[in-house]
Motif scaffolding. Structure first.
Motif, short mmCIF file in Angstrom:
data_model
loop_
_atom_site.label_atom_id
_atom_site.label_comp_id
_atom_site.label_asym_id
_atom_site.label_seq_id
_atom_site.Cartn_x
_atom_site.Cartn_y
_atom_site.Cartn_z
N PHE A 107 1.17 4.14 -2.91
CA PHE A 107 1.03 5.57 -2.59
C PHE A 107 2.24 6.34 -3.12
O PHE A 107 2.09 7.42 -3.71
CB PHE A 107 0.92 5.74 -1.08
CG PHE A 107 0.82 7.17 -0.63
CD1 PHE A 107 -0.41 7.82 -0.61
CD2 PHE A 107 1.95 7.87 -0.22
CE1 PHE A 107 -0.50 9.14 -0.20
CE2 PHE A 107 1.87 9.18 0.19
CZ PHE A 107 0.63 9.83 0.20
N ARG A 151 2.12 6.62 -6.85
CA ARG A 151 1.04 7.52 -7.28
C ARG A 151 1.47 8.98 -7.19
O ARG A 151 1.13 9.80 -8.06
CB ARG A 151 -0.19 7.28 -6.40
CG ARG A 151 -1.34 8.24 -6.64
CD ARG A 151 -1.94 8.05 -8.03
NE ARG A 151 -3.08 8.92 -8.24
CZ ARG A 151 -2.99 10.20 -8.61
NH1 ARG A 151 -1.80 10.75 -8.80
NH2 ARG A 151 -4.09 10.92 -8.79
N TYR A 152 2.25 9.32 -6.14
CA TYR A 152 2.64 10.71 -5.93
C TYR A 152 4.12 10.96 -6.20
O TYR A 152 4.70 11.95 -5.72
CB TYR A 152 2.29 11.13 -4.50
CG TYR A 152 0.79 11.17 -4.27
CD1 TYR A 152 0.03 12.24 -4.70
CD2 TYR A 152 0.15 10.10 -3.65
CE1 TYR A 152 -1.35 12.26 -4.52
CE2 TYR A 152 -1.24 10.11 -3.45
CZ TYR A 152 -1.97 11.19 -3.89
OH TYR A 152 -3.34 11.21 -3.70
N ALA A 204 0.84 -1.20 0.00
CA ALA A 204 0.00 0.00 0.00
C ALA A 204 0.87 1.26 0.00
O ALA A 204 0.59 2.22 -0.72
CB ALA A 204 -0.93 -0.01 1.21
N LEU A 205 1.93 1.25 0.80
CA LEU A 205 2.84 2.40 0.83
C LEU A 205 3.55 2.57 -0.52
O LEU A 205 3.76 3.70 -0.99
CB LEU A 205 3.87 2.22 1.95
CG LEU A 205 3.33 2.37 3.37
CD1 LEU A 205 4.39 1.95 4.38
CD2 LEU A 205 2.90 3.81 3.63
#
Length: 544
Positions: free
Chosen positions: A19, A22-23, A15-16
């Protein structure tokens, strides 16, 4: 409970990573920092690092995936700097760190200090390579960095075995150590090449992309375990599992040029997914080792302030040894130049970046955790290894991108050379296609029971397809990156993608309405998916 904990760590680290991607953040750094914070929360289950799990299950596929994507030509061209950094610098770093530890902590035997030196000697290039690719480091620098990461673990782990033998009192002379290293190198490479050749033969007989990829998945584990368990000259002599994996990966990566397109596409997807999964896991495990390290420091019969001071000094030495070594290897007299006769050393800016890519990784922690109980200074080794691994990832990992930007380490001529080579290659491919088309029209189209004008139109259509593809590519290559999104090819690809999306939605609606069977839907969706992947791959390549 441990399985549930491991699954939780894996899910959280993924999940990290998602993230971060994504950014546009550094996934390894984010995962390590969050894992460090989680490790300090009271009551959080502890997940101890198992050395055998890391060295047998995690390390081989990561090395294998990197070697599959590596260029054998680039590896051979840069063999001298790769050996200098991946072997010589590893030995220099191990000895330098061992001397410092023995000097600061005289009651730690030099053999134990050398074990620690071998533990922290090999940099892990995962973070550096990811940053370098994102920021466009020159290809030559990336080739050296990637090649170094493929051989330095083998050198360090072999030195680690020799040092452990010295601690146990079973090591022989220096010549014995060189013999252990020589046997590990030769046997490891031989095993890797042999397994690679066997897999190529099996794949030729299969002609099945799914089974070919399945066999590929077991290659790194088979190569590693086989080499490590071969003892032709006694128990202390064995092959290097790391070199076996690297040799097999380089061989199979080179042979993949002749594999089917379906196999190549599937292999890329499989190994990209495995990489993301394992990299997320190993950086999470690095951060989660903090409680074990703190426990070890409490059990060490030393003042915590002294241990902290020594840990900082060792961290600095580990990072700083690499800086002068990189420049010395590059600027030795011409007769000994490690970047090859007749080839100038890279600019000082490139060398500065290369000297700062010394982040240590999970191999350092795994080797430290694997130090046998009863080894003098074992707790200190594990504490210092953690400090070096986490410290280098945070300090060098955070400062490397700004350093690359400030020094402006790019090679503008590399882009123009790539464009010229691509245009020339496409011209050759176009001529080959036209020549083959003449043969087809003479042998195949002429034999069709069709009027001559229809045969001529078929030939003209094929010629136009070849010529249009070349013209689109030529126009796109010659435009700047900002203008490429407006090329006819890019607009055509975007339009094709939109049409495919609409067709897919229509098919799904037909299925939901009960007018299209599920099996038929899956068949049609596979065709549309493959076509869209082709469109998106072409669009991405042109805009990158």
């Amino acid at each position: 409970m441990e399985i549930l904990t491991l699954m939780g760590v894996l899910a959280g680290s993924l999940a990290l990573t998602a993230f971060a991607r994504r950014y546009n953040l550094s996934a390894p750094l984010l995962v390590v920092v969050v894992a460090l914070g989680v490790a300090l929360i009271p009551g959080v289950p502890r997940l101890e690092l198992e050395p055998e799990l890391i060295l047998t299950v995690v390390l081989p596929p990561l090395l294998y995936s990197t070697s599959l994507e590596s260029s054998v030509t680039h590896f051979k061209t840069n063999l001298r700097p790769i050996v200098a950094l991946g072997v010589v610098l590893v030995a220099v770093t191990a000895v330098a760190v061992a001397l410092v530890v023995h000097l600061l902590l005289p009651d730690v035997p030099f053999a134990s200090a050398l074990v620690f030196g071998a533990v922290v000697a090999p940099p892990d290039a995962v973070t550096a390579v990811a940053i370098g690719r994102k920021l466009g480091l020159p290809r030559r620098l990336m080739a050296v960095l990637t090649g170094e990461s493929l051989v330095n673990d083998a050198a360090a782990l072999t030195l680690y075995k020799v040092a452990l033998a010295a601690v146990a009192g079973t090591a022989g002379s220096a010549g014995h150590g060189f013999a252990v290293f020589g046997v590990a190198t030769v046997l490891g490479i031989a095993v890797g090449l042999a397994i690679g050749a066997i897999v190529v033969l099996i794949r030729r007989q299969l002609d099945d992309p799914l089974m070919e990829s399945a066999f590929g998945i077991i290659v790194p584990f088979g190569a590693y375990v086989t080499a490590e368990h071969l003892h032709p000259f006694g128990a202390e002599f064995s092959g290097s599992g790391v070199l076996a994996v690297v040799a097999a990966g380089l061989y199979l990566g080179n042979r993949s040029l002749y594999a089917s397109p379906a196999t190549r596409m599937q292999d890329r997807s499989v190994w990209a997914s495995i990489d993301v999964l394992l990299e997320a896991l190993v950086f999470a495990l690095m951060g989660l080792q903090l409680p074990f390290v703190l426990d070890g420091a409490q059990h060490a019969a030393r003042d915590n302030g002294t241990l902290a001071l020594v840990a900082v000094v060792v961290l600095l030495v580990t990072m700083l040894v690499r800086i002068p070594a990189v420049f010395v290897f590059a600027y030795l007299p011409r007769t000994l130049r490690l970047f090859g006769h007749g080839r100038a050393a890279p600019p000082w800016r490139s060398l500065a970046v290369l000297s700062w890519t010394g982040m240590r990784g999970v191999v350092t922690l795994a080797a430290a955790a694997g130090v046998p109980a009863g080894t003098p200074g074992r707790e200190e080794i594990q504490l210092f290894a953690f400090a070096v691994a986490i410290g280098t990832v945070l300090i060098q990992g955070l400062t490397l991108p700004p350093l690359i930007r400030v020094l402006k380490v790019q090679d503008p001529s590399e882009t123009s050379r790539d464009e010229a080579e691509e245009l020339a290659a496409r011209e050759v491919a176009k001529r080959a296609a036209h020549e083959r088309l003449r043969e087809i029209s003479h042998d195949r189209l002429a034999s069709l029971d069709l009027p001559p004008e229809k045969v001529a139109r078929l030939k003209e259509r094929l010629e136009r397809l070849v010529e249009t593809r070349y013209r689109f590519a030529e126009a796109t290559i010659k435009l700047s990156g900002e203008d490429r999104s407006g090329t006819p090819q890019a607009q055509f690809a975007k339009a094709r993608k939109e049409l495919l999306v609409i067709q897919r939605k229509a098919m799904i609606e037909e299925n939901r309405a009960g007018r299209l069977d599920d099996d038929v839907l899956q068949k049609v969706l596979r065709e549309l998916d493959l076509e869209e992947m082709s469109v998106m791959a072409a669009l991405t390549n042109r805009l990158s």
